[in-house]
Design an enzyme around this catalytic site. Structure first.
Site, short mmCIF file in Angstrom:
data_model
loop_
_atom_site.label_atom_id
_atom_site.label_comp_id
_atom_site.label_asym_id
_atom_site.label_seq_id
_atom_site.Cartn_x
_atom_site.Cartn_y
_atom_site.Cartn_z
CG HIS A 196 -1.95 -1.10 1.22
ND1 HIS A 196 -3.18 -1.02 0.64
CD2 HIS A 196 -1.86 -2.35 1.74
CE1 HIS A 196 -3.83 -2.16 0.79
NE2 HIS A 196 -3.06 -2.99 1.45
CG ASN B 194 -8.04 -4.79 0.94
OD1 ASN B 194 -7.38 -3.78 1.17
ND2 ASN B 194 -7.53 -6.01 0.98
C1 HEM Z 1 -3.86 -11.00 7.01
C2 HEM Z 1 -2.68 -10.58 7.02
C3 HEM Z 1 -2.30 -9.14 6.73
C4 HEM Z 1 -1.12 -8.64 7.07
C5 HEM Z 1 0.01 -9.35 7.83
C6 HEM Z 1 -1.08 -7.26 6.63
C7 HEM Z 1 -0.01 -6.40 6.78
C8 HEM Z 1 0.00 -5.07 6.47
C9 HEM Z 1 1.06 -4.17 6.78
C10 HEM Z 1 2.37 -4.56 7.47
C11 HEM Z 1 0.69 -2.95 6.36
C12 HEM Z 1 1.44 -1.67 6.58
C13 HEM Z 1 2.49 -1.40 5.57
C14 HEM Z 1 3.34 -0.20 5.97
O1 HEM Z 1 2.80 0.79 6.52
O2 HEM Z 1 4.54 -0.24 5.71
C15 HEM Z 1 -0.62 -3.07 5.78
C16 HEM Z 1 -1.34 -2.02 5.26
C17 HEM Z 1 -2.63 -2.13 4.84
N1 HEM Z 1 -3.40 -3.26 4.83
FE1 HEM Z 1 -2.82 -5.09 5.36
N2 HEM Z 1 -2.28 -6.94 6.03
C18 HEM Z 1 -3.06 -8.06 6.08
C19 HEM Z 1 -4.34 -8.16 5.61
C20 HEM Z 1 -5.11 -7.11 5.18
C21 HEM Z 1 -6.52 -7.17 4.90
C22 HEM Z 1 -7.41 -8.41 5.08
C23 HEM Z 1 -6.89 -5.95 4.49
C24 HEM Z 1 -8.27 -5.49 4.13
C25 HEM Z 1 -9.21 -5.50 5.05
C26 HEM Z 1 -5.72 -5.10 4.51
C27 HEM Z 1 -5.71 -3.77 4.15
C28 HEM Z 1 -4.63 -2.94 4.32
C29 HEM Z 1 -4.65 -1.53 3.99
C30 HEM Z 1 -5.84 -0.75 3.42
C31 HEM Z 1 -3.40 -1.01 4.31
C32 HEM Z 1 -2.93 0.42 4.11
C33 HEM Z 1 -3.48 1.31 5.20
C34 HEM Z 1 -3.17 2.76 4.90
O3 HEM Z 1 -3.61 3.25 3.84
O4 HEM Z 1 -2.52 3.40 5.74
N3 HEM Z 1 -4.64 -5.84 4.92
N4 HEM Z 1 -1.04 -4.37 5.87
#
Ligand code: HEM
Length: 347
Positions: A108, A180
């Site tokens: 992201h 998402n």
């Molecule tokens: C299931 C295991 C998941 C893991 C380990 C994971 C891990 C991460 C990590 C580490 C980040 C931050 C990246 C950073 O700031 O450097 C992130 C961001 C994000 N994740 Fe996940 N994620 C997972 C599942 C999901 C799911 C299911 C969704 C949707 C519901 C999702 C939506 C997002 C979004 C929208 C961001 C960006 C947030 C923003 O705009 O600040 N992720 N994820």
């Protein structure tokens, strides 16, 4: 030949360094630098505080607040001499510049956000005591939309899942509803997240393709990993090519547990529905836009807000009773990786 020293030329003795030793008064504020009235591409006139082109404060200062006489010329040894390290402002300015780096997010990385307001209808009061969902309550929010796989400078219109993350600044603390635009996910257990992201990111040898997943490592993961195939089908649909951030649904994906005032619990999923409906780009449109206007989605969001066409969503929840009967065919919504014992799993 007269003995004229050449400043900066190698010599047995260092050239004399003439530094000011007497304090000198700081120059006054710069003259007014305001330019013509600012108009943006949408034709809207910029806000009053954006009209000021001159520096905002009265004085230029060091980062420690000391007023500066000069920020355009570094201290030199004599008339034509080399730059001197004792110019502390030069060192501070360049050191600051050298450190102007924000580490890129692993996923992201590419996104755009906006501030807004959430107003609750109160329909969830029977299942939750969360203050921001009480009828009529208004809560400031910030939402960030993103792609998943691309680097920070990648194109907006690539085929990918989109992030839809909302921060509610509630009276009881901040609540992050991370979502998402697709209601299912590639994996069911977070321990596989590094694997799916490594598979989706560019090949390690050539670092291509950028921002999209159509390559061997990804197909390898999906073909060997059946739970990822559902999400992949959504990705390959029009949802993978959103027309606008304003035309995307948002899904919390996870199952949340809500608690009401009586202490009773329910399971819930969060869904955002855009008032403009859900729309996708054609593949050809998306590809051309990626070249013509890689900032297409963030420009669309900023332009719409600036012209007063504020995007709106309705938030809904899908509620399940928090009882053993909510399991279906051996699947527990709270932990789909767990196999529910047959005696409590009605089929
Ligand atoms: C299931 C295991 C998941 C893991 C380990 C994971 C891990 C991460 C990590 C580490 C980040 C931050 C990246 C950073 O700031 O450097 C992130 C961001 C994000 N994740 Fe996940 N994620 C997972 C599942 C999901 C799911 C299911 C969704 C949707 C519901 C999702 C939506 C997002 C979004 C929208 C961001 C960006 C947030 C923003 O705009 O600040 N992720 N994820």
């Amino acid at each position: 030949m007269p003995d004229i020293p050449i400043p900066g030329a190698p010599a047995p003795q260092p050239p004399p360094v003439e530094e000011p030793t007497e304090p000198v008064p700081t120059p006054g504020p710069k003259p007014d630098q305001s330019g013509p009235q600012v108009r943006t591409p949408t034709g809207v006139q910029a806000h009053e505080d954006q009209q000021v082109n001159a520096q905002q404060g009265e004085w230029l200062t060091t980062s420690g607040g000391v007023r500066l006489r000069e920020t355009d010329k570094s201290l030199k040894a004599g008339e034509r001499g080399p730059t001197l390290l004792q110019d502390h402002h030069l060192r501070e300015k360049i050191t600051h510049f050298d450190h102007e780096r924000i580490p890129e997010r692993v996923v992201h990385a590419r996104g755009a956000g906006a501030h807004g307001t959430f107003k609750a209808y109160g329909g969830a009061e029977t299942v939750t005591s969360a203050g921001f969902l009480a009828e009529g309550r208004e809560t400031p929010v910030f939402v960030r939309f993103s792609t998943v796989l691309g680097s920070r400078g990648s194109a907006d219109t690539v085929r990918d899942t989109r992030g839809f993350a909302t921060k509610f600044y509630t009276e009881e603390g901040n609540f992050d509803l991370v979502g998402n635009n697709i209601p299912v996910f590639f994996i069911q257990d977070g321990i596989k997240f590094p694997d799916v992201i490594h598979a989706g990111k560019p090949h390690p040898d050539r670092e291509i393709p950028q921002a999209q997943s159509a390559h061997d490592t990804f197909w390898d993961f999906v073909s060997l990993h059946t739970e990822a195939q559902h999400h992949t089908m959504w990705n390959m649909s029009d949802r993978g090519l959103s027309r606008s951030y304003r035309m995307m649904e948002g899904f919390g994906v996870h199952t949340f547990r809500l608690v009401n005032a009586a202490g009773e619990t329910s399971l819930a999923k969060f869904h955002w529905k855009p008032k403009l409906g859900v729309h996708g780009l054609l593949w050809e449109e998306a590809q051309m836009l990626g070249g013509f206007d890689p900032d297409f989605h963030r420009r669309d969001l900023a332009d719409a807000i600036e012209t007063g066409a504020y995007p709106e969503w309705e938030l809904g929840i899908q509620v399940f009773p928090d009882t053993p009967e909510q399991t279906y065919a051996g699947i527990d919504l709270l932990d789909p990786t767990k196999i529910v014992p047959e005696e409590i799993a009605p089929v």
